[in-house]
Design an enzyme around this catalytic site. Structure first.
Site, short mmCIF file in Angstrom:
data_model
loop_
_atom_site.label_atom_id
_atom_site.label_comp_id
_atom_site.label_asym_id
_atom_site.label_seq_id
_atom_site.Cartn_x
_atom_site.Cartn_y
_atom_site.Cartn_z
N CYS A 2 3.78 36.82 19.19
CA CYS A 2 3.92 35.91 20.31
C CYS A 2 2.56 35.82 20.99
O CYS A 2 1.65 36.57 20.68
CB CYS A 2 4.94 36.47 21.28
SG CYS A 2 6.44 36.99 20.44
N ARG A 27 0.76 30.94 18.04
CA ARG A 27 1.31 32.27 17.76
C ARG A 27 2.84 32.26 17.72
O ARG A 27 3.44 33.28 17.37
CB ARG A 27 0.83 33.27 18.82
CG ARG A 27 -0.66 33.38 18.89
CD ARG A 27 -1.06 34.32 19.97
NE ARG A 27 -0.87 35.69 19.56
CZ ARG A 27 -1.78 36.45 18.96
NH1 ARG A 27 -2.96 35.95 18.73
NH2 ARG A 27 -1.52 37.67 18.62
N TRP A 74 7.62 34.02 19.24
CA TRP A 74 8.05 33.91 17.84
C TRP A 74 9.09 35.01 17.68
O TRP A 74 8.78 36.19 17.74
CB TRP A 74 6.87 34.13 16.90
CG TRP A 74 7.25 33.90 15.46
CD1 TRP A 74 7.36 32.71 14.81
CD2 TRP A 74 7.56 34.92 14.50
NE1 TRP A 74 7.74 32.92 13.51
CE2 TRP A 74 7.86 34.26 13.29
CE3 TRP A 74 7.62 36.31 14.54
CZ2 TRP A 74 8.21 34.94 12.13
CZ3 TRP A 74 7.98 36.99 13.38
CH2 TRP A 74 8.26 36.31 12.19
N ASN A 98 4.14 41.14 23.02
CA ASN A 98 3.91 40.66 21.66
C ASN A 98 3.98 41.88 20.75
O ASN A 98 3.31 42.87 21.01
CB ASN A 98 2.51 40.02 21.59
CG ASN A 98 2.06 39.80 20.16
OD1 ASN A 98 2.87 39.57 19.27
ND2 ASN A 98 0.76 39.88 19.94
N GLY A 99 4.78 41.81 19.68
CA GLY A 99 4.87 42.94 18.77
C GLY A 99 6.30 43.39 18.61
O GLY A 99 7.24 42.65 18.94
N GLU A 479 -0.27 28.09 -4.32
CA GLU A 479 -0.59 27.54 -3.00
C GLU A 479 0.12 26.20 -2.79
O GLU A 479 0.64 25.92 -1.71
CB GLU A 479 -2.12 27.39 -2.88
CG GLU A 479 -2.64 26.60 -1.69
CD GLU A 479 -2.30 27.20 -0.33
OE1 GLU A 479 -1.66 28.27 -0.28
OE2 GLU A 479 -2.63 26.58 0.68
N LYS A 483 2.66 25.47 0.22
CA LYS A 483 2.42 24.37 1.18
C LYS A 483 3.66 23.49 1.28
O LYS A 483 4.09 23.13 2.36
CB LYS A 483 1.27 23.53 0.68
CG LYS A 483 -0.06 23.41 1.25
CD LYS A 483 -0.69 24.07 2.36
CE LYS A 483 -0.26 25.41 2.82
NZ LYS A 483 -1.35 26.35 3.05
N GLU A 486 6.72 25.32 3.00
CA GLU A 486 6.62 25.67 4.43
C GLU A 486 6.68 24.47 5.36
O GLU A 486 7.13 24.59 6.48
CB GLU A 486 5.40 26.54 4.72
CG GLU A 486 4.08 25.82 4.67
CD GLU A 486 2.91 26.75 4.99
OE1 GLU A 486 3.02 27.58 5.89
OE2 GLU A 486 1.87 26.61 4.32
N HIS A 502 9.57 32.32 -20.15
CA HIS A 502 10.15 33.65 -19.96
C HIS A 502 11.22 33.64 -18.87
O HIS A 502 11.53 34.68 -18.30
CB HIS A 502 9.05 34.66 -19.63
CG HIS A 502 8.05 34.77 -20.72
ND1 HIS A 502 8.32 35.37 -21.92
CD2 HIS A 502 6.77 34.30 -20.82
CE1 HIS A 502 7.26 35.29 -22.71
NE2 HIS A 502 6.32 34.63 -22.06
N LYS A 601 1.33 30.60 13.49
CA LYS A 601 0.02 30.54 12.87
C LYS A 601 -0.57 31.94 12.65
O LYS A 601 -1.28 32.18 11.69
CB LYS A 601 -0.90 29.71 13.76
CG LYS A 601 -2.28 29.47 13.22
CD LYS A 601 -2.24 28.45 12.11
CE LYS A 601 -3.60 28.23 11.46
NZ LYS A 601 -3.43 27.75 10.08
C1 F6R Z 1 0.30 29.24 4.88
C2 F6R Z 1 -0.38 30.09 5.83
C3 F6R Z 1 -0.09 31.54 5.79
C4 F6R Z 1 -1.34 32.35 6.13
C5 F6R Z 1 -1.00 33.84 6.24
C6 F6R Z 1 -2.22 34.69 6.52
O1 F6R Z 1 -0.10 27.91 5.02
O2 F6R Z 1 -1.13 29.63 6.64
O3 F6R Z 1 0.44 31.93 4.56
O4 F6R Z 1 -2.30 32.13 5.14
O5 F6R Z 1 -0.06 34.02 7.26
O6 F6R Z 1 -2.80 34.33 7.73
P1 F6R Z 1 -4.29 34.71 8.06
O7 F6R Z 1 -5.17 33.95 7.13
O8 F6R Z 1 -4.48 34.30 9.49
O9 F6R Z 1 -4.41 36.19 7.86
#
Ligand code: F6R
Length: 606
Positions: A2, A27, A74, A98-99, A479, A483, A486, A502, A601
């Site tokens: 958070c 966050r 969050w 936060n935590g 990736e 993408k 998510e 497999h 994020k």
């Molecule tokens: C996906 C994404 C997440 C981050 C992951 C690590 O689009 O953004 O998978 O890559 O949470 O975050 P960081 O790079 O901030 O350690």
């Protein structure tokens, strides 16, 4: 993960708290709330969902206190309801957190037996009752907080204000970040310097275990043993400007389009452009004698590390061990002292990555980190910082940070290859030259964005999508799948193309699109065989390649033809179409592209 903020101000602070929370919304955005103290009386306003809901609430019922705390949530413990929104409070104390408090169940049972009345399902509320109980027993606020902190297990950062105290705020951190901002007769607390940037650039990062007592004119920090300590005040580089979307509909679109520019900036930091040589500033590792590299990260950053594994092993003949940080932190992996442990993180705050970093430090590794936020905890705890120059990334789905991470890692792999005698001087110039071409190639892909929109409309109707790739395209397939899932909520999986038979091939039918990431490299023909296997079972193929002729010969596929680049730099290029596909699919589906459900994020909890 958070976001928390606190202000001891000279005017009503609710508006500034909300402004700071806007900068912390990355966050978490499940709910938000603020609490202020006015003439000794605590007041609170909370709302479910995004900050705009809290803002409307505050217009209806303004809070006038000059001291206050705020939170954007969050959810970890308890559904994202208004009741579970922070701040949590009694008439004596209000807390934002936060935590995670790991032992909250046993604390709650004990507190309830002692007569505490709990209103929420959160772990945070135990902090409120622990402090309230101590205050009721006659303890002063600071002593009450200290005694509560002793009971808490887990990782957290908290900010606290008190009924009856208009000039007092206490903050504490263990595991999660917390910074003090020094103002002019005002004091601040925040999860990061970005939140505090509109108010002050004089910032002090608390160390793990620290507890700070603030008034408008004083700061008293104690370390984990309760001893008074001084912590360095630094000049924050965080910009006070709120980053905007420019002409784009979403931050994600803007960030995808910024890639040519930010990759160029990143390259300029690592390349001597007059000689086409890699030069890594402030990095003193001798690759020639290094036995191996251990790489760890989470999510998209992990996939950047996975690409780097292919590069280090192939171009520098340097063995790489790589694992997601959430596994590596608990694996008790044996490590030879003196090795290099490399961490990759956009935010520099990811809890699992940080914990793995600390484990590797205990194992006597040299710690280097590829980070986008230079003032972050991971950066501060590293021996060497390898910055990505991506600028603030606001969209929750990482795009430009990923390609900038790849840019840094490519430079590092070239340097390793040169030092280990596997890349000659001419080859270095050639590879660097290829890297310098990448921004131009990406601009061309972005120019053809409309093509992706069209295909995305078809993808949007799928229930499942598979992504395939081989070699360094395999992490790009992973990736691409991440993408898509998510931001569009369509189920997607990435596989190494050779793994298809497999197991996953059982999923193929005419309703499952298969996105194949296949540059014309030495593995292309192998991937084509896997495509044939899909086609034979009626699967719809979407081929992303750089060889128009080969693509045409494969008539059943829809194709995207990318500019021809070197196989070394292809992961940078092929990352862009999978971003565009995910983006346009999500836009077509009408999801919240920049703030997809359930995500945040910066993941500062494990
Ligand atoms: C996906 C994404 C997440 C981050 C992951 C690590 O689009 O953004 O998978 O890559 O949470 O975050 P960081 O790079 O901030 O350690």
């Amino acid at each position: 993960m958070c976001g928390i903020v606190g202000i001891l101000g000279t005017q009503p602070v609710a508006g500034n708290l909300v402004d700071a929370l806007k900068r912390l919304e990355y966050r978490g955005y499940d709910s938000a709330g603020v609490s202020t103290v006015e003439n000794g009386v605590l007041g609170r306003c909370r709302a479910r969902g995004k900050l705009r809901n809290l803002q409307s609430r505050l217009e209806e019922m303004p809070l006038k206190g000059h001291a206050g705390i705020g939170h954007t949530r969050w959810a970890t413990h308890g559904a994202p309801t208004e009741t579970n929104a922070h701040p949590h409070m009694t008439d004596k104390v209000a807390v934002v957190h936060n935590g995670i408090i790991e032992n909250f169940k046993s604390l709650r049972e004990r507190l309830e037996k002692a007569g505490a009345h709990f209103e929420t399902e959160t772990d945070t509320e135990v902090i409120v009752h622990l402090i309230s109980q101590a205050l009721e027993a006659g303890a002063a606020p600071e002593t009450a907080v200290q005694s509560a902190l002793k009971e808490l297990e887990g990782a957290f950062a908290i900010a606290i204000i008190f009924g009856g105290h208009d000039d007092l705020m206490i903050g504490a951190r263990r595991g999660s970040p917390l910074a003090i901002g020094y103002g002019d007769r005002e004091m601040y607390l925040g999860s990061d310097a970005i939140a505090l940037a509109p108010f002050t650039d004089r910032v002090c990062y608390l160390e793990d275990g620290d507890c700070v007592t603030l008034t408008r004119t004083s700061v008293a920090i104690k370390d984990e043993n309760g001893h008074p300590v001084d912590r360095k005040i630094s000049q924050s580089q965080a910009s006070a400007m709120l980053v905007d979307k420019g002409n784009h509909r979403h931050f994600m679109a803007k960030e995808i389009h910024e890639q040519p520019e930010v990759i160029s900036h990143t390259l300029a930091h690592y390349v001597d452009l007059s000689r086409n040589r890699v030069e890594i500033p402030d990095f003193n590792i001798d690759f020639a004698t290094l036995p191996r590299i251990t790489i760890s990260a989470c999510g998209t950053a992990y996939y950047a590390g996975l690409v780097a594994k292919y590069w280090f092993e192939r171009y520098a003949r340097l063995p790489v061990e790589i694992d997601v940080a959430s596994e590596m932190r608990y694996r008790e992996a044996p490590m030879q002292p003196g090795g290099l442990a490399l961490f990759i993180s956009q935010s520099g705050e990811t809890a699992d990555t940080l914990a793995t970093l600390r484990y590797c430090r205990e194992q006597k590794q040299h710690i280097a980190s590829v980070v986008n936020v230079r003032e972050s905890t991971i950066a501060r705890e590293s021996d060497a910082i390898l910055p990505t120059l991506a600028g603030p990334e606001i969209g929750v789905a990482s795009t430009k940070a990923f390609t900038c991470q790849l840019t840094v890692l490519a430079c590092l792999a070239i340097r390793a290859g040169c030092e280990r005698g596997h890349i000659s001087s001419d080859q270095e110039m050639e590879l660097v030259g290829q890297l310098l071409e990448i921004p131009r190639h990406i601009s061309r892909i972005l120019h053809d964005e409309k093509l992706f929109e069209k295909i995305a409309h078809d993808l949007a109707h799928s229930r499942d999508v598979l992504y395939l790739g081989r070699g360094s395209s395999y992490p790009i397939a992973l990736e691409g799948a991440l993408k898509l899932k998510e931001i569009s909520y369509i189920h997607a999986e990435g596989y190494a193309a050779g793994e298809l038979k497999h197991g996953p091939i059982a999923l193929i039918d005419e309703d499952v699109p298969v996105v194949v990431v296949a540059p014309r490299d030495e593995l292309f023909d192998k991937t084509v065989s896997n495509m044939e296997e899909v086609a034979a079972r009626g699967g719809q193929i979407l081929l992303i390649t750089d060889d128009g002729e080969a693509a045409d010969s494969f008539s059943t596929a829809s194709n995207f033809i990318l500019p021809k680049a070197h196989s070394f730099t292809n992961p940078l290029l092929f990352a862009v179409p999978v971003q565009l596909l995910a983006y346009h699919t999500a836009v077509f589906m009408g999801t919240d592209v920049d703030q997809p459900r359930n995500l945040a994020k910066s993941v500062t909890v494990e």
